[in-house]
Design a protein around this motif. Structure first.
Motif, short mmCIF file in Angstrom:
data_model
loop_
_atom_site.label_atom_id
_atom_site.label_comp_id
_atom_site.label_asym_id
_atom_site.label_seq_id
_atom_site.Cartn_x
_atom_site.Cartn_y
_atom_site.Cartn_z
N HIS A 181 -1.11 11.45 -12.44
CA HIS A 181 -1.39 10.03 -12.30
C HIS A 181 -0.82 9.50 -10.98
O HIS A 181 -0.51 8.33 -10.86
N HIS A 206 5.02 3.02 -8.31
CA HIS A 206 4.11 4.09 -8.67
C HIS A 206 4.71 5.45 -8.32
O HIS A 206 5.57 5.57 -7.45
N ASP A 294 -3.92 -1.22 -9.60
CA ASP A 294 -3.73 -1.16 -11.05
C ASP A 294 -5.08 -1.06 -11.78
O ASP A 294 -5.22 -0.30 -12.75
N GLU A 295 -6.08 -1.79 -11.30
CA GLU A 295 -7.40 -1.74 -11.91
C GLU A 295 -8.04 -0.36 -11.72
O GLU A 295 -8.67 0.17 -12.64
N ALA A 298 -6.48 2.09 -14.05
CA ALA A 298 -6.92 1.84 -15.43
C ALA A 298 -8.32 2.40 -15.67
O ALA A 298 -8.60 2.92 -16.77
N ARG A 299 -9.19 2.32 -14.66
CA ARG A 299 -10.54 2.87 -14.80
C ARG A 299 -10.51 4.39 -14.89
O ARG A 299 -11.31 5.00 -15.59
N GLY A 300 -9.64 5.01 -14.13
CA GLY A 300 -9.50 6.46 -14.17
C GLY A 300 -10.47 7.20 -13.28
O GLY A 300 -11.30 6.61 -12.58
#
Length: 326
Positions: A181, A206, A294-295, A298-300
């Motif tokens: 990640h 991060h 961050d978005e 989250a989508r990956g």
């Protein structure tokens, strides 16, 4: 076809050498010679020449080139050397411009795209010299190809006989699964490429890694991992997002390589790369980039989407270069 490129391919990674490898792949079936300008590498090359690279040579003094119907001069120094080579007709020379050398010099870069350190120089004087050389080359060559619309517009203003845009692309790949990640930066460790912005954005919030090479500027601090690597920066399979907050950029292959693997990319609006469902261009703002990052996380990662996007870009790239060299 004969490609004359600056001292990068096949010995080094970087945008110019990546472009050479990909154009050779796009011209599969053609008879291509490559002359690379630069000193002999001290280690095995990063790229394996494909079968259609019939003749590959390395030289520091270009005195002759293989006979060809079309000569692709990849970079300003390559074009200068090629136009001075006896027997080469300027009308057969295609000057390929990968970025804006004048703006890079004004920004004070200390390392070229091919990894050559630069001596200290007066920025304004050097920029004027390069601008004159670029105008001369654009007017002398039969065609100027830019990887961005901006460079094509500039070439036309500077008197190029003909100019066209062929945006960069990478061939589709079968990526390894992303198991981590991490937020990644790929490129030269330079303020021009926004390495300081990357550190400020990610160091405290991060799991972040910077992958690339030193550029003659301070680096190695900031609470993130640093990875100087040879070969493919994606092999570790740990990057879940790519962050490229450059102050100066053209059509970066790192963004295209990430997209092809389904990795979301945040890219500076200084770049001239068409956005996609995975590539987002943003003006620099720490808060805005933080939200967008961050978005994206989250989508990956979406390898299937990346494969479709890369295939579409690659078809246009391949068709354009085959048509140009036919």
């Amino acid at each position: 076809v004969c490609i004359v490129t600056e001292g990068a391919w096949p010995a080094r990674t970087g945008g110019i050498s990546t472009w050479t490898q990909l154009v050779l792949r796009a011209l599969a079936g053609a008879d291509v010679s490559v002359v690379s300008l630069g000193a002999a590498p001290g280690a095995p090359g990063e790229f394996t020449p494909p079968p259609n690279a019939r003749d590959v040579s390395l030289t520091t003094d270009l005195r002759r080139v293989p006979a060809a119907r079309v000569y692709l001069a990849s970079g300003l120094d390559a074009a200068t050397a090629l136009l001075q080579t006896p027997g080469v007709r300027p009308g057969r020379v295609v000057y390929v411009e990968h970025g804006d050398a004048v703006r890079e010099v004004l920004a004070g870069v200390l390392l070229t795209e091919s990894g050559t350190p630069l001596r200290a120089y007066d920025r304004l004087t050097a920029a004027r010299v390069i601008a004159r050389r670029r105008r001369t080359i654009a007017r002398a060559c039969g065609l100027t190809v830019g990887v961005t619309p901006r460079s094509v517009q500039r070439a036309r203003r500077e008197g190029a006989h003909r100019a066209r845009c062929i945006p960069n692309a990478v061939a589709p790949v079968t990526p390894a699964p992303v198991t981590g990640h991490r937020v990644g930066f790929v490129g030269r460790f330079s303020t021009v490429k926004g390495i300081d912005r990357f550190v400020a954005l990610t160091a405290r919030t991060h799991d972040a890694v910077a992958v690339g090479m030193p550029a003659g500027e301070p680096w190695g601090e900031g609470g993130i991992a640093w990875r100087q690597t040879r070969g493919c920066p994606w092999e570790a399979g740990d990057l879940a997002a790519l962050v490229m907050p450059s102050r100066l950029e053209a059509s970066p292959f790192a963004a295209l390589e990430a997209e092809a693997r389904g990795i979301p990319v945040l890219l500076s609006d200084r770049a001239d790369l068409a956005e996609s469902a995975l590539v987002t261009r943003l003006a620099w703002s720490p808060s805005r980039w933080g939200r967008a990052l961050d978005e994206a996380l989250a989508r990956g990662v979406s390898p299937e989407l990346g494969a479709r996007l890369a295939s579409a870009r690659w078809r246009r790239f391949e068709r354009a270069w085959r048509d140009l060299c036919a």
